[in-house]
Motif scaffolding. Structure first.
Motif, PDB file in Angstrom:
ATOM      1  N   ARG A 165     -38.866 -45.270  -0.495  1.00 12.91           N
ATOM      2  CA  ARG A 165     -38.801 -46.565  -1.168  1.00 12.91           C
ATOM      3  C   ARG A 165     -37.873 -47.523  -0.423  1.00 12.91           C
ATOM      4  O   ARG A 165     -36.985 -47.104   0.297  1.00 12.91           O
ATOM      5  CB  ARG A 165     -38.284 -46.409  -2.601  1.00 12.91           C
ATOM      6  N   ASP A 182     -39.996 -51.803  -9.335  1.00 14.18           N
ATOM      7  CA  ASP A 182     -39.486 -51.157 -10.547  1.00 14.18           C
ATOM      8  C   ASP A 182     -38.272 -51.950 -11.044  1.00 14.18           C
ATOM      9  O   ASP A 182     -37.851 -52.941 -10.424  1.00 14.18           O
ATOM     10  CB  ASP A 182     -39.219 -49.664 -10.329  1.00 14.18           C
ATOM     11  N   GLU A 183     -37.704 -51.537 -12.164  1.00 14.93           N
ATOM     12  CA  GLU A 183     -36.619 -52.292 -12.793  1.00 14.93           C
ATOM     13  C   GLU A 183     -35.397 -52.447 -11.896  1.00 14.93           C
ATOM     14  O   GLU A 183     -34.596 -53.354 -12.059  1.00 14.93           O
ATOM     15  CB  GLU A 183     -36.220 -51.658 -14.130  1.00 14.93           C
ATOM     16  N   ARG A 203     -35.799 -51.563  -1.075  1.00 12.45           N
ATOM     17  CA  ARG A 203     -35.473 -52.693  -1.937  1.00 12.45           C
ATOM     18  C   ARG A 203     -34.520 -53.619  -1.200  1.00 12.45           C
ATOM     19  O   ARG A 203     -33.885 -53.228  -0.215  1.00 12.45           O
ATOM     20  CB  ARG A 203     -34.868 -52.260  -3.265  1.00 12.45           C
ATOM     21  N   TRP A 238     -37.008 -51.450  -6.550  1.00 14.90           N
ATOM     22  CA  TRP A 238     -37.597 -50.567  -5.546  1.00 14.90           C
ATOM     23  C   TRP A 238     -39.119 -50.661  -5.546  1.00 14.90           C
ATOM     24  O   TRP A 238     -39.737 -50.899  -6.584  1.00 14.90           O
ATOM     25  CB  TRP A 238     -37.238 -49.108  -5.828  1.00 14.90           C
TER      26      TRP A 238
END
Length: 182
Positions: free
Chosen positions: A73, A29-30, A75, A33
């Motif tokens: 999630r 995602d932006e 990242r 994540w």
């Protein structure tokens, strides 16, 4: 989990969460994540299997806290070469931060300052010990002091990642303090 396996999984995560998610079909995602189950499935489909327990161990054991887990999630905390918005608010840095490097880069750094190279930001460490470890990855470390207090007063913007790494777009040479030659 043995040390070699921990390093192997960590490097795999760095490659695909910081630099090349598309290589295994991931769409971050932006904010960078991705669902943990999606990551594990994509890795397995591309010949690299690891369990959720191994993943949790790598995240917890990483001394630099390179990865963050939030719910289901994961990242990378910083160091991306792909476009992500980590959502970090501007922060006031301490008067000095540090950057670890090696001798062979000093001439370029003296001339051009610190540049992000293939990353989005220059990474700065909160203490000399961390900067020494960073520099040691490429040889005999040299630690530069960065006058971040002056940079901040002069309008440079800083952010601090969830793992304590300070980020800024560039460090012009006039803000760097070089160690005395050996």
């Amino acid at each position: 989990m043995d040390e070699r396996r921990t390093v192997k999984v960590s490097k795999y995560l760095s490659k695909h969460l910081r630099h090349q998610p598309e290589r295994i079909g991931l769409v971050l995602d932006e904010a960078g994540w991705v669902e943990i189950d999606v990551l594990i499935t994509a890795a397995a489909a591309h010949g690299f299997r690891f369990t959720r327990e191994e993943l949790a161990h790598v995240v917890a054991a990483n001394d630099k806290k390179r990865f963050a887990i939030e719910g289901a999630r994961i990242r990378a905390s910083q160091g991306h070469s792909i476009e992500v918005d980590l959502g970090l608010a501007p922060a006031t840095p301490p008067p000095y931060l540090y950057h670890g490097t090696v001798d062979r880069y000093l001439d370029a750094i003296r001339a051009e300052g610190l540049r992000p190279m293939n990353r989005h930001d220059v990474h700065l460490s909160p203490d000399r010990e961390t900067a020494t470890r960073v520099g040691a990855r490429r040889g005999r470390p040299v630690v530069l002091s960065v006058d971040t207090g002056a940079m901040h007063r002069d309008g440079h913007v800083f952010h601090v990642s969830s793992n304590g790494v300070w980020l800024t777009k560039a460090v012009p040479p006039e803000y760097l303090r070089f160690p005395a030659p050996h």
